[in-house]
Design a protein around this motif. Sequence first.
Motif, PDB file in Angstrom:
ATOM      1  N   TYR A 207       0.839  -1.200   0.000  1.00  0.00           N
ATOM      2  CA  TYR A 207       0.000   0.000   0.000  1.00  0.00           C
ATOM      3  C   TYR A 207       0.872   1.247   0.000  1.00  0.00           C
ATOM      4  O   TYR A 207       0.579   2.240  -0.675  1.00  0.00           O
ATOM      5  CB  TYR A 207      -0.911   0.021   1.228  1.00  0.00           C
ATOM      6  N   ASP A 208       1.955   1.200   0.768  1.00  0.00           N
ATOM      7  CA  ASP A 208       2.881   2.329   0.845  1.00  0.00           C
ATOM      8  C   ASP A 208       3.464   2.606  -0.537  1.00  0.00           C
ATOM      9  O   ASP A 208       3.489   3.748  -1.014  1.00  0.00           O
ATOM     10  CB  ASP A 208       3.986   2.006   1.845  1.00  0.00           C
ATOM     11  N   ASP A 209       3.929   1.549  -1.213  1.00  0.00           N
ATOM     12  CA  ASP A 209       4.510   1.710  -2.551  1.00  0.00           C
ATOM     13  C   ASP A 209       3.474   2.239  -3.537  1.00  0.00           C
ATOM     14  O   ASP A 209       3.766   3.112  -4.363  1.00  0.00           O
ATOM     15  CB  ASP A 209       5.061   0.374  -3.053  1.00  0.00           C
ATOM     16  N   ALA A 210       2.247   1.710  -3.453  1.00  0.00           N
ATOM     17  CA  ALA A 210       1.194   2.124  -4.383  1.00  0.00           C
ATOM     18  C   ALA A 210       0.848   3.595  -4.208  1.00  0.00           C
ATOM     19  O   ALA A 210       0.672   4.329  -5.190  1.00  0.00           O
ATOM     20  CB  ALA A 210      -0.051   1.261  -4.182  1.00  0.00           C
ATOM     21  N   THR A 211       0.761   4.048  -2.952  1.00  0.00           N
ATOM     22  CA  THR A 211       0.392   5.440  -2.709  1.00  0.00           C
ATOM     23  C   THR A 211       1.526   6.402  -3.011  1.00  0.00           C
ATOM     24  O   THR A 211       1.295   7.580  -3.284  1.00  0.00           O
ATOM     25  CB  THR A 211      -0.079   5.636  -1.258  1.00  0.00           C
ATOM     26  N   ARG A 212       2.758   5.914  -2.971  1.00  0.00           N
ATOM     27  CA  ARG A 212       3.877   6.764  -3.379  1.00  0.00           C
ATOM     28  C   ARG A 212       3.812   7.014  -4.879  1.00  0.00           C
ATOM     29  O   ARG A 212       4.103   8.110  -5.357  1.00  0.00           O
ATOM     30  CB  ARG A 212       5.214   6.103  -3.029  1.00  0.00           C
TER      31      ARG A 212
END
Length: 510
Positions: A207-212
Amino acid sequence: MPETTEESELHNGHQPQAEPEPESKAESQPESKTEPGPENKPEEALKLEPVVTGADPNTKEEDKESSIQSNDAATPSSTDQNARPQLRKDEGNRTFTMRELLTEFKSDEEEVGSPYSRESTQRQSNQNSAAMELVSSVTGADEEGQSRQRVLVYAAKRYAAALEKNPEDYDALYNWALVLQESADNVSPDSTSPSKDDLLEEACKKYDDATRLCPTLHDAFYNWAIAISDRAKMRGRTKEAEELWEQATKNYEKAVQLNWNSPQALNNWGLALQELSAIVSAREKQKIVKTAISKFREAIRLQFDFHRAIYNLGTVLYALAEDSVETGTTNPKEMSSNELYSQSAIYIAAAHALKPNYSVYSSALKLVHSMLPLPHLKDGYLTAPPFGNTFPPHSDWKRTEFFLNQEALQQVIKVEQKQVSRSLSGRIVDAGNTDKKAIRVDIPDIISVSASADLTLPPGAGLCINTTSGQVFLVADSWESLDGWLDALRLVYTIYARGKIDVLAGIIAT
């Protein structure tokens, strides 16, 4: 935080939830994967221990938070017959079969070539291997769970392949995070599968990677917050849990900023704040609780029949009343513990009226029923003009008693009769005015209820009730008091509109 989700099925697309019906994951918990939130692990996961009652085994998914919401931006258009369904857990959406998943993903296998270097794809492959191993090692608790996990493993392979071709494919990252989160729900406690926490931690990284890569992916922030909340719940009331709850509230806040029209996210945000308030110092607690109350109230005002948020607001007010009694603190500007208990009972009664078959609501109602001003739902004082004169001089407005039940908002007029003389026949002649009329607003006649800043009103918190016969203006003692009247009127009308007024009548008549 939909009625119940069928286990944690794979769903495509996002349907606006009346949290209530495709019930999301949160009863008194943040809505989790599924509202949806909210208004929970998918409906099941994030359950806050109800403040008023304990967990009820009969509530099943209804106690869960809201469901995992899908990425709207990635959802295939309804007009695109060949659009590939995304792996999503939203309530109210149909479940895709294994055949559909196989055929829809077939195009991925036929794609060739990639604009990314061999080194880049190799690096992505190495990063994905750990997550792939976690998903593959999960075994379901039963035959259905095992079947579901096979679908999740297949989907994970497709998303891993997509990321090897395009490391910046945020949709693939988001959907793979959902796979990991679903797999965490599918972990059998008696198996040698990886721990739920490991899967949730890996989902959070995705999720962190996707939102970045895509900072506007509100569904990712929402489901990420649910995953963080699940991890926090495993840690009890520890410093680590406090930090995780703080992270969850920030992600819910981000989700709401990107998608303000989400009662589920607001509900789950309130639940995360409620959990956080139980860990922080006493000095910080009251501020956090008040913020939680505001989030539940905002959720209800977006969706008047959002019974989960209504119930959760009742529980947080009950907890606030209990805390007030225990500490013995009284602030003249704040509601007394008795007022808090009464307000709590109103919300719990309303939630029960909207969903009388929910055992957790009925159990809570038994606890708070005597706190209602029976045979009314609410009573109190409002400043009102003389009957039939909407805008008289301020000196003519009087602070009088009102009560609200399933039929109407009614002004209480106390008439004193005085014996002044006897007639020639010996009968007593009453000079008192026994024909005084009172303000009455019938529930079916209400069109809207709102705060009013009309400058012709006396000082205070103005209330405007728009009815089929015209407008009725009243003034509450304070803005906090006004919130209680606004919510009560809207809830009674909503219960009436949903055809549940007889249930409410039964509650306040007994």
